[in-house]
Write an enzyme that holds these catalytic residues in place. Structure first.
Site, PDB file in Angstrom:
ATOM      1  N   CYS A 247      41.106  55.951  22.247  1.00  0.00           N
ATOM      2  CA  CYS A 247      40.437  55.304  21.127  1.00  0.00           C
ATOM      3  C   CYS A 247      39.337  56.240  20.616  1.00  0.00           C
ATOM      4  CB  CYS A 247      39.802  53.971  21.468  1.00  0.00           C
ATOM      5  SG  CYS A 247      40.967  52.754  22.047  1.00  0.00           S
TER       6      CYS A 247
ATOM      7  N   ARG B  22      42.957  60.701  19.728  1.00  0.00           N
ATOM      8  CA  ARG B  22      42.510  59.859  20.833  1.00  0.00           C
ATOM      9  C   ARG B  22      43.305  58.562  20.943  1.00  0.00           C
ATOM     10  NH1 ARG B  22      37.515  61.640  22.489  1.00  0.00           N
ATOM     11  NH2 ARG B  22      37.144  59.674  23.533  1.00  0.00           N
TER      12      ARG B  22
ATOM     13  N   TRP C  42      44.124  53.221  20.999  1.00  0.00           N
ATOM     14  CA  TRP C  42      45.175  53.408  21.993  1.00  0.00           C
ATOM     15  C   TRP C  42      45.152  52.129  22.816  1.00  0.00           C
ATOM     16  CZ3 TRP C  42      45.924  53.419  27.255  1.00  0.00           C
ATOM     17  CH2 TRP C  42      47.114  54.001  27.707  1.00  0.00           C
TER      18      TRP C  42
ATOM     19  N   ASN D  99      35.438  51.604  22.505  1.00  0.00           N
ATOM     20  CA  ASN D  99      36.330  52.518  23.209  1.00  0.00           C
ATOM     21  C   ASN D  99      36.075  52.310  24.699  1.00  0.00           C
ATOM     22  OD1 ASN D  99      37.743  54.715  24.262  1.00  0.00           O
ATOM     23  ND2 ASN D  99      36.136  56.187  23.766  1.00  0.00           N
ATOM     24  N   GLY D 100      37.120  51.948  25.443  1.00  0.00           N
ATOM     25  CA  GLY D 100      36.946  51.759  26.880  1.00  0.00           C
ATOM     26  C   GLY D 100      37.654  50.500  27.351  1.00  0.00           C
TER      27      GLY D 100
ATOM     28  N   GLU E 213      55.461  71.892  34.540  1.00  0.00           N
ATOM     29  CA  GLU E 213      54.876  71.787  33.208  1.00  0.00           C
ATOM     30  C   GLU E 213      55.996  71.694  32.148  1.00  0.00           C
ATOM     31  OE1 GLU E 213      52.360  71.057  31.659  1.00  0.00           O
ATOM     32  OE2 GLU E 213      52.415  72.044  29.710  1.00  0.00           O
TER      33      GLU E 213
ATOM     34  N   LYS F 186      56.479  68.607  29.552  1.00  0.00           N
ATOM     35  CA  LYS F 186      56.548  68.774  28.097  1.00  0.00           C
ATOM     36  C   LYS F 186      57.751  68.021  27.542  1.00  0.00           C
ATOM     37  CE  LYS F 186      53.052  70.669  26.854  1.00  0.00           C
ATOM     38  NZ  LYS F 186      52.516  69.833  27.877  1.00  0.00           N
TER      39      LYS F 186
ATOM     40  N   GLU G 160      57.185  64.183  27.714  1.00  0.00           N
ATOM     41  CA  GLU G 160      56.193  63.734  26.732  1.00  0.00           C
ATOM     42  C   GLU G 160      56.773  63.697  25.326  1.00  0.00           C
ATOM     43  OE1 GLU G 160      51.873  65.449  27.535  1.00  0.00           O
ATOM     44  OE2 GLU G 160      53.328  67.057  27.649  1.00  0.00           O
TER      45      GLU G 160
ATOM     46  N   HIS H 125      67.353  69.035  49.295  1.00  0.00           N
ATOM     47  CA  HIS H 125      66.748  67.837  49.889  1.00  0.00           C
ATOM     48  C   HIS H 125      66.787  66.648  48.941  1.00  0.00           C
ATOM     49  CE1 HIS H 125      65.510  70.269  53.253  1.00  0.00           C
ATOM     50  NE2 HIS H 125      65.022  71.156  52.394  1.00  0.00           N
TER      51      HIS H 125
ATOM     52  N   LYS I  60      45.594  62.116  23.415  1.00  0.00           N
ATOM     53  CA  LYS I  60      45.204  63.433  23.917  1.00  0.00           C
ATOM     54  C   LYS I  60      44.047  63.362  24.908  1.00  0.00           C
ATOM     55  CE  LYS I  60      44.804  68.154  22.673  1.00  0.00           C
ATOM     56  NZ  LYS I  60      45.942  68.443  23.556  1.00  0.00           N
TER      57      LYS I  60
END
Ligand code: G6P
Length: 614
Positions: free
Chosen positions: A2, A27, A74, A98-99, A487, A491, A494, A510, A609
């Site tokens: 947010c 955000r 968000w 925000n929170g 990574e 990517k 996401e 395994h 982000k």
């Protein structure tokens, strides 16, 4: 998570708030809203979805009020629909938050018992109810906010307006970031500097427990957590806002991928003495001799971070241990902060964070500080909370990163960690001058190598349709390339919303081998290093079971080329540098696969982000 912004000044506020929201949209982008106050009248616009939906509603309907607050969301409590979008208005009060208010159930139950009717599913709305109660008791907005914040538990940055308190915004925070910008005849309050700098470079950072009232008489007054009036330092930012423009690129992500040669060069620049090709880490102690002495006495390193920054940290473990011969533990911040870690004296805890605001990383930093050990941040956002609170700061220097999926900050992180590894090595006298020279030269060559690897943009564009037919993706690597495998998988998850996993190639037997069939694509990172033969054996095992292979290897490796459905050659480089180079193909592959599936690569679904809540 947010973004919040407030404006009080001489100019019509709607456009200013919308422009500020654009810089904060990273955000959260589930919904957005604006509330203005003019002659005791609130005017509110809210819209679900991206900011553009809100813009359409505001256009032509502006109140031209000089006072307003705004929010980009968000979702935490309640789905991303218009009724849950902020600002929330109750009676004479409007707020953005925000929170997360952690005691919201009990507060809401108490309010409902007093016949309060809630119009949203959010935790935030109750703050507006609580404030309105106080305002109806004829308290001022400041008094109301001072009283209400005592009841709130959890994390919050809140901006409040009251129609009984005409030219005033009150802001208070505990946890998420908040900054006050002081212009000539105007104030702007926001979650992030980027929203403020177009208006003023005079800023004040909020500490937890701070509350400020700003009013139209150009006055601002801060209060601390015990309600005492306090003076706070006004800082002048010596940098101008970097224009967050896509330029000729279709997406921020692609622009940021293309900026990686510069990002690496800028990350290396402050710490390499070009006259003698030696690493001289700046920003730790006053002199280089003292810095070396400092690193020599560090007995243990912990690296703590989240998401892409966590995978950067895993690379750091390989480099710091092998080159610096210092024991390293790497952990995600959300685990580290709750497991009461043992942090022996002479430990250094390193926090990697692009934003400098990630809630778990910040909590982990505070825990380490309480334990009395030294803290070092590797951050891309100067003046962010983690940058300010850590004992030592190193910077990624990548420039503003807008794409939600981190790219250039990652290669900058790897570059800084490589330098740290060298610094430990020379300080502990386990790295020879020749080895240092060789490493420095390899690092200095990275930007040019990356330029070359950007050519795979066209390749993956072409191959993406074919690749998107795979039902799943396994990314395999060994050594310092294992973090790059993870990574790469992150990517893809996401951006393309497909299942992908990064595995240490040696772990295939395994479990993951059971997943292999002709619909499974394996991205095998296999440069000709000391583990090459072993990784090739793993690749053979995949082929023998019908799996498809994209290999990322050393240029001229015919053997690997023949074994692979697609072969991505990279220049031959030092093992410390190869992971930086191998990052390029996995980024470009995720970007193009996501595009071929019609996804929003800059703002992938459900993500944000900057994760400022747990
Ligand atoms: C979010 C972002 C990621 C980022 C992570 C950690 O999940 O979407 O790209 O890696 O947060 O963020 P930080 O700012 O602490 O590096």
């Amino acid at each position: 998570m947010c973004g919040i912004v407030g404006y009080l000044g001489q100019k019509p506020s709607e456009q200013i708030l919308l422009d500020a929201l654009k810089t904060l949209e990273y955000r959260g982008y589930d919904s957005a809203g604006i509330l203005t106050l003019k002659e005791r009248e609130f005017k509110r616009f809210r819209a679900a979805g991206k900011l553009v939906n809100l813009e359409k509603k505001v256009l032509g309907q502006e109140s031209l009020a000089h006072l307003g607050i705004a929010h980009t969301r968000w979702a935490t409590h309640g789905p991303a629909i218009e009724k849950n979008a902020h600002p929330h208005v109750v009676g004479d009060v409007g707020i953005v938050h925000n929170g997360i208010i952690e005691n919201y159930r009990e507060l809401k139950a108490a309010l409902e018992a007093q016949d309060c009717v809630f119009t949203s599913d959010t935790d935030s709305e109750l703050v507006a109810h609580l404030l309105n109660f106080e305002i109806q008791k004829k308290l001022t907005l400041i008094e109301a906010c001072l009283n209400v914040r005592k009841k709130l538990e959890g994390a919050y940055a809140i901006l409040a307006l009251s129609s009984q308190s005409l030219d005033e915004v009150v802001a208070f925070k505990q946890g998420p970031p908040l900054i006050l910008g002081i212009g000539s005849d105007e104030f702007i309050l926001a979650s992030d500097l980027q929203a403020i700098l177009p208006h003023t470079t005079q800023i004040v950072h909020f500490d937890d427990g701070d509350l400020v009232s700003v009013n139209a008489r150009s006055k601002h007054q801060f209060y601390n957590s015990t309600d005492e009036k306090i003076e706070k330092n006004i800082l002048t930012m010596d940098w101008s806002p970097e224009k967050a423009q896509k330029q000729t690129y279709p997406h921020f992500m692609l622009k940021e991928i293309y900026e990686q040669p510069k990002a690496v060069a800028e990350a290396l620049k402050p710490h390499i003495n070009l006259k003698n090709h030696e690493v001289e880490i700046q920003g730790i102690k006053d002199s280089f001799a003292e810095t070396q002495k400092y690193f020599a006495q560090v007995e243990r390193v912990f690296i703590v971070s989240c998401g892409t920054s966590f995978y950067g940290g895993l690379y750091g473990e390989y480099v710091l241990e092998q080159i610096g011969r210092v024991p390293v533990e790497v952990e995600v911040a959300s685990e580290f902060r709750y497991r009461n870690p043992v942090l022996p004296p002479n430990s250094l805890v390193v926090f990697i964070t692009q934003s400098g605001e990630t809630a778990d990383t910040l909590a982990a930093l505070r825990l380490a500080k309480e334990a009395g050990v030294d803290t070092l941040s590797i951050c891309n956002t100067p003046h962010s909370t983690i940058d300010r609170e850590s004992d030592f700061s190193l910077y990624m220097n990548s420039g503003v990163e807008i794409g939600v999926a981190s790219t250039k900050a990652f290669v900058s992180t790897l570059s800084v960690l490589a330098l740290l590894g060298i610094m430990f090595g020379k300080s502990k006298k386990v790295l020879s001058a020749e080895e240092e020279q060789e490493l420095v030269q390899s690092l200095l060559a990275v930007p040019a190598h990356i330029e070359g690897l950007l050519g795979y943009d066209a390749f993956f564009k072409e191959a993406s349709e074919e690749l998107s037919k795979s039902k799943g993706f396994l990314y395999l690597g060994r050594g310092a390339l294992f973090p790059i495998a993870m990574e790469g998988a992150l990517k893809l998850k996401e951006l393309a919303y497909v299942h992908a996993e990064g595995y240490a190639a040696g772990e295939m037997k395994h479990g993951p081998l059971a997943l292999i069939d002709k619909e499974m694509m394996c991205v095998v990172i296999a440069p000709q290093d000391h583990l090459y033969e072993k990784t090739i054996s793993n690749l053979q095992e995949v082929k023998a079971r019908g799996g498809q292979v994209i290999s990322v290897g050393t240029v001229g490796d015919k053997n690997l080329d023949e074994m692979s459905n697609f072969f991505i050659p990279m220049p031959k480089a030092h093992w410390v540098v190869t992971p930086i180079l191998a990052t390029l193909p996995v980024q470009l592959m995720a970007y193009h696969l996501a595009l071929s599936m019609g996804n929003d690569v800059d703002q992938p679904r459900n993500l944000a982000k900057s994760v400022t809540v747990e």
